[in-house]
Design an enzyme around this catalytic site. Structure first.
Site, mmCIF file in Angstrom:
data_model
loop_
_atom_site.group_PDB
_atom_site.id
_atom_site.type_symbol
_atom_site.label_atom_id
_atom_site.label_comp_id
_atom_site.label_asym_id
_atom_site.label_seq_id
_atom_site.Cartn_x
_atom_site.Cartn_y
_atom_site.Cartn_z
ATOM 1 N N GLU A 139 71.163 -13.722 8.197
ATOM 2 C CA GLU A 139 70.684 -12.441 7.683
ATOM 3 C C GLU A 139 71.721 -11.336 7.831
ATOM 4 O O GLU A 139 71.677 -10.341 7.098
ATOM 5 C CB GLU A 139 69.397 -12.038 8.406
ATOM 6 N N THR A 140 72.640 -11.479 8.771
ATOM 7 C CA THR A 140 73.604 -10.407 9.078
ATOM 8 C C THR A 140 75.043 -10.869 8.905
ATOM 9 O O THR A 140 75.961 -10.244 9.439
ATOM 10 C CB THR A 140 73.410 -9.939 10.528
#
Length: 324
Positions: A139-140
Site C-alpha cells: 500500500e505504501t
C-alpha cells in the site's frame, strides 16, 4: 413521593438500563476491540470463555485465552534490526514519508492490539508479522515501476499519504458525517480511506479522526494504530485479516464456491478484492506476494498455501482500502 418524582426516578433507571446494555465491541460498537485481549462475541460482548471466543461467531481477538501477552513478545519476534532490514529503504531520500514510520511507533501501537502476533506457535506469530508488513508495504511502496536498488520489495513504507487522490472520499453517512473541509483519502500504512472508515477507526482507538484525518500522516503511532485496527477488525461478510492468518477463519460453503480458501490470498481479497481478485494474474497481487515472501524469508518461516486471489471472487460490501 409525588407522581413527577416517581416518573423521574423511573426514567433515570430506564436510561441506566439502556446505556448499560450497550454492546462493547465489534460491529455493534463501531469496530471497537475488547480491552486486555478479551474475545469479542458475535453479539458484541467481551469475555474469555468459549461463548465469546468460538470461531465462527467470535468477531476479534479470538484466542480464547483472555489477556494476551504484552508487546515484549512482539519485540522478541521482530527486533529493531529486523524491522529495519525488512523496511530497508523507507527512510531513503526519495521517499516522501522518510523518518515517519519508526520501530518504536510500531511497537507502541501494537500495545493497543495485544492479540496481534500473540496467537498460535512462533511460526504463526511471525507469519502474521510478515503478512501485515507485506500488505501495508504494498500500500505504501516506493519500489514499483523502476529498477529499485535491492529490488522492489525493499521499498515498503515509502509513503504515508495517497498520491493525487481523485476525490475527497466523502460519502453520505449519518453515523460518520464528513467534517467541513476535511478529506478522507488514503493515509497511513493501510492507506485508510473514506469518512466511514475514519469514523469507525477513530471510535475504536479513541481519536477523533473525522475532524482530524491528518493525524494518520502526522502521528506515527496513531497511523500504525489505524492499520492494526483494520487488520484486527472483521467487517461482515469479511473476516479479519488477523483471523485468516492465524487459521481461525473457516470459510463457508459460499466462500469455497467463490474460491475463497484460507491463506494469504484471502487477505488481499479482504483489503482490495474488488479491484484485484478474480481477474487472473495481475501485478498488484504479485507485488503483495513478493513482499510477503521476502519478509517470511527474513523471519525464517514458510509461506503457507493459497498465496494469491487470482481465481477468488471478491467479498461483498465492507471496509476496503484503495491502493496508491
Amino acid at each position: 413521593m409525588s407522581f413527577l418524582q416517581a416518573l423521574s426516578i423511573f426514567l433515570l433507571l430506564l436510561l441506566y438500563v439502556v446505556v448499560g446494555s450497550a454492546e462493547q465491541c465489534g460491529r455493534q460498537a463501531g469496530g471497537a476491540l475488547c480491552p486486555g485481549g478479551l474475545c469479542c462475541s458475535q453479539f458484541g460482548w467481551c469475555g474469555s470463555t468459549a461463548d465469546y471466543c468460538t470461531v465462527p461467531g467470535c468477531q476479534s481477538q479470538c484466542s480464547g485465552s483472555g489477556p494476551a501477552p504484552g508487546p515484549g513478545g512482539l519485540t522478541n519476534l521482530i527486533s529493531r534490526e529486523t524491522f529495519n532490514q525488512m523496511l530497508l529503504h523507507r527512510n531513503d531520500g526519495a521517499c516522501p514519508a522518510r523518518g515517519f514510520y519508526t520501530y518504536d511507533a510500531f511497537i507502541a501501537a501494537a500495545r493497543s492490539f495485544p492479540a496481534f502476533a500473540t496467537t498460535g506457535d512462533q511460526a504463526t506469530r511471525k507469519r502474521e508479522i510478515a503478512a501485515f508488513l507485506a500488505q501495508t508495504s504494498h500500500e505504501t511502496t516506493g519500489g514499483a515501476g523502476w529498477a529499485a536498488p535491492d529490488g522492489p520489495y525493499a521499498w515498503g513504507y515509502c509513503y504515508n499519504r495517497e498520491l493525487n487522490p481523485p476525490s475527497s472520499y466523502c460519502a453520505s453517512d449519518p453515523n460518520y458525517p464528513c467534517a467541513p473541509g476535511k478529506q478522507y483519502f488514503g493515509r497511513g500504512p493501510m492507506q485508510l480511506s473514506w469518512n466511514y472508515n475514519y469514523g469507525q477507526c477513530g471510535r475504536a482507538i479513541g481519536v477523533d479522526l473525522l475532524n482530524n484525518p491528518d493525524l494518520l500522516s502526522s502521528d506515527p503511532t496513531i497511523s500504525f494504530k489505524s492499520a492494526f485496527w483494520f487488520w484486527m477488525t472483521p467487517q461482515s461478510p469479511k473476516p479479519s485479516c488477523h483471523n485468516v492468518i492465524i487459521g481461525a477463519w473457516s470459510p463457508s460453503s459460499s466462500d469455497r464456491a467463490a474460491g475463497r480458501v484460507p491463506g494469504y490470498g484471502v487477505i488481499t481479497n479482504i483489503i482490495n478484492g474488488g479491484l484485484e481478485c478474480g481477474k487472473g494474474w495481475n501485478a498488484q497481487v504479485e507485488d503483495r506476494i513478493g513482499f510477503y515472501k521476502r519478509y517470511c524469508d527474513i523471519l525464517g518461516v514458510s509461506y503457507g498455501n493459497n498465496l494469491d486471489c487470482y481465481n477468488q471472487s471478491p467479498f461483498g460490501n465492507g471496509v476496503s482500502v484503495d491502493s496508491m
